[in-house]
Design a protein around this motif. Structure first.
Motif, PDB file in Angstrom:
ATOM      1  N   THR A 116       1.637  -1.018   0.219  1.00  0.00           N
ATOM      2  CA  THR A 116      -0.132  -0.471  -0.346  1.00  0.00           C
ATOM      3  C   THR A 116       0.665   1.602   0.362  1.00  0.00           C
ATOM      4  O   THR A 116       0.180   2.373  -0.352  1.00  0.00           O
ATOM      5  CB  THR A 116      -0.877  -0.186   1.146  1.00  0.00           C
ATOM      6  N   LEU A 117       1.596   1.254   0.501  1.00  0.00           N
ATOM      7  CA  LEU A 117       2.601   2.269   0.678  1.00  0.00           C
ATOM      8  C   LEU A 117       3.581   2.927  -0.612  1.00  0.00           C
ATOM      9  O   LEU A 117       4.014   3.951  -1.140  1.00  0.00           O
ATOM     10  CB  LEU A 117       4.177   2.383   1.524  1.00  0.00           C
ATOM     11  N   HIS A 118       3.910   1.294  -1.295  1.00  0.00           N
ATOM     12  CA  HIS A 118       4.523   2.014  -2.501  1.00  0.00           C
ATOM     13  C   HIS A 118       3.399   2.351  -3.781  1.00  0.00           C
ATOM     14  O   HIS A 118       3.594   3.095  -4.006  1.00  0.00           O
ATOM     15  CB  HIS A 118       5.028  -0.146  -2.637  1.00  0.00           C
ATOM     16  N   HIS A 119       2.051   1.365  -3.223  1.00  0.00           N
ATOM     17  CA  HIS A 119       1.359   2.407  -4.346  1.00  0.00           C
ATOM     18  C   HIS A 119       0.603   3.543  -4.129  1.00  0.00           C
ATOM     19  O   HIS A 119       0.861   4.973  -4.617  1.00  0.00           O
ATOM     20  CB  HIS A 119      -0.229   1.515  -3.975  1.00  0.00           C
ATOM     21  N   TRP A 120       0.752   4.184  -2.573  1.00  0.00           N
ATOM     22  CA  TRP A 120       0.896   5.718  -2.139  1.00  0.00           C
ATOM     23  C   TRP A 120       1.801   6.314  -2.744  1.00  0.00           C
ATOM     24  O   TRP A 120       1.263   7.642  -3.252  1.00  0.00           O
ATOM     25  CB  TRP A 120       0.413   5.544  -1.064  1.00  0.00           C
ATOM     26  N   SER A 121       2.623   5.902  -2.939  1.00  0.00           N
ATOM     27  CA  SER A 121       4.261   7.108  -2.909  1.00  0.00           C
ATOM     28  C   SER A 121       4.377   6.773  -4.536  1.00  0.00           C
ATOM     29  O   SER A 121       4.996   7.832  -5.027  1.00  0.00           O
ATOM     30  CB  SER A 121       4.954   6.703  -2.347  1.00  0.00           C
ATOM     31  N   GLY A 122       3.810   5.568  -5.310  1.00  0.00           N
ATOM     32  CA  GLY A 122       4.463   6.431  -6.668  1.00  0.00           C
ATOM     33  C   GLY A 122       3.588   7.455  -7.738  1.00  0.00           C
ATOM     34  O   GLY A 122       2.599   7.545  -7.128  1.00  0.00           O
ATOM     35  N   THR A 123       3.551   7.209  -9.038  1.00  0.00           N
ATOM     36  CA  THR A 123       2.971   8.100  -9.780  1.00  0.00           C
ATOM     37  C   THR A 123       1.778   7.143 -11.115  1.00  0.00           C
ATOM     38  O   THR A 123       1.602   7.333 -12.006  1.00  0.00           O
ATOM     39  CB  THR A 123       4.072   8.926 -10.574  1.00  0.00           C
ATOM     40  N   ARG A 126      -2.728   4.955  -9.236  1.00  0.00           N
ATOM     41  CA  ARG A 126      -3.762   5.138  -8.108  1.00  0.00           C
ATOM     42  C   ARG A 126      -3.792   6.996  -8.385  1.00  0.00           C
ATOM     43  O   ARG A 126      -5.181   7.738  -8.165  1.00  0.00           O
ATOM     44  CB  ARG A 126      -3.071   5.226  -7.012  1.00  0.00           C
ATOM     45  N   ARG A 127      -3.382   7.533  -9.576  1.00  0.00           N
ATOM     46  CA  ARG A 127      -3.602   8.887  -9.888  1.00  0.00           C
ATOM     47  C   ARG A 127      -4.428   8.465 -11.602  1.00  0.00           C
ATOM     48  O   ARG A 127      -4.413  10.226 -12.220  1.00  0.00           O
ATOM     49  CB  ARG A 127      -2.524   9.900 -10.460  1.00  0.00           C
TER      50      ARG A 127
END
Length: 267
Positions: A116-123, A126-127
């Motif tokens: 989840t942290l990888h998903h939230w920190s990536g580009t 999720r965008r």
């Protein structure tokens, strides 16, 4: 035969909200927080007994979930996940007395948090809202990935009723329609939980007291599913995925906490 349930009021103080949250999560958000009931019960009783009490309730939840999502599932992804899930369930049954459930909880929890942290920190995805033109940039159904994560899901579901996170690892990056996502998890765990009834029974986990307690809590199953289905209809696609990743993160933290706590108690 008298199915005399647990009579300790403290048990029901933690079990009732735990079962309701499990039903809401299962009926509306893919079951991310479906694991909370067993740790909640385990505050008062043993974790193995808690898992045994929860399994019949999960099976009833599955039936009500099917009533809502019986025609709504990503069948390709279901067929990718199901064989591995059955294999994982069998592994869990055959190695039930060998594996430390707390170590399994900690491992899955760490993977969930990191994922989840990888998903939230990536580009990445999720965008971008999901859409039909994203087939080249997002992963699709895969028998290899589905088999791997399905096996983990079946195994962790058997030992700790924690099969949700591995399925989320596989499904969430695909950004499938929210209703098809939930329907897929409902169908998958309907089959897995039904299969688990046999080894749970042969392992002697369904005592008279456990079954009596399951019956006492059973009315909460349709209530939780109904609330979850209603909330599912009120939540848009983008918000659904934000909630799903949030639930996965909270689930991971909870699994890490339970795993560490259990391992420290042993030592």
């Amino acid at each position: 035969m008298n199915f005399v349930p647990i009579t300790d009021p403290l048990f029901y103080l933690v079990a009732i909200p735990g079962v309701l949250v499990a039903g809401i999560s299962k009926g509306g958000f893919g079951g991310g927080l479906g694991i909370v009931a067993v740790p909640a019960m385990a505050l008062v009783i043993g974790p193995v007994q808690a898992a045994a009490i929860m399994l019949p309730i999960l099976c009833v939840m599955d039936l009500f979930g099917l009533a809502a999502y019986r025609r709504k599932a990503d069948w390709r992804n279901l067929m990718c996940l199901l064989p591995g899930a059955l294999v994982g369930t069998a592994i869990g049954a055959l190695t039930f007395h060998w594996f430390d459930a707390d170590a399994v909880r900690l491992t899955i929890g760490l993977v969930a948090v990191i994922f989840t942290l990888h998903h939230w920190s990536g580009t990445g995805t999720r965008r971008r809202p999901p859409g039909p033109d994203e087939g080249d940039t997002m992963p699709g159904p895969s028998h290899v990935r589905g088999g791997i994560w399905g096996t983990f899901a079946g195994f962790t579901s058997f030992v700790a009723h924690a099969g949700g996170p591995p399925v989320q690892f596989y499904m969430l990056p695909q950004r499938v329609d929210k209703t098809l996502y939930v329907g897929t998890t409902v169908w998958l765990f309907f089959i897995v939980n039904a299969v688990k009834l046999v080894p749970y029974s042969t392992l002697g986990l369904f005592s008279v007291q456990n079954l009596g307690t399951s019956l006492a809590l059973l009315p909460l199953a349709p209530i939780g599913i109904w609330i979850g289905v209603r909330l599912h209809g009120l939540v848009g696609q983008a918000l659904f995925y934000r909630i799903a990743y949030g639930l996965l993160f909270l689930t991971g933290l909870k699994l890490c906490w339970d795993g560490i706590d259990g391992l420290l108690r042993v030592t």
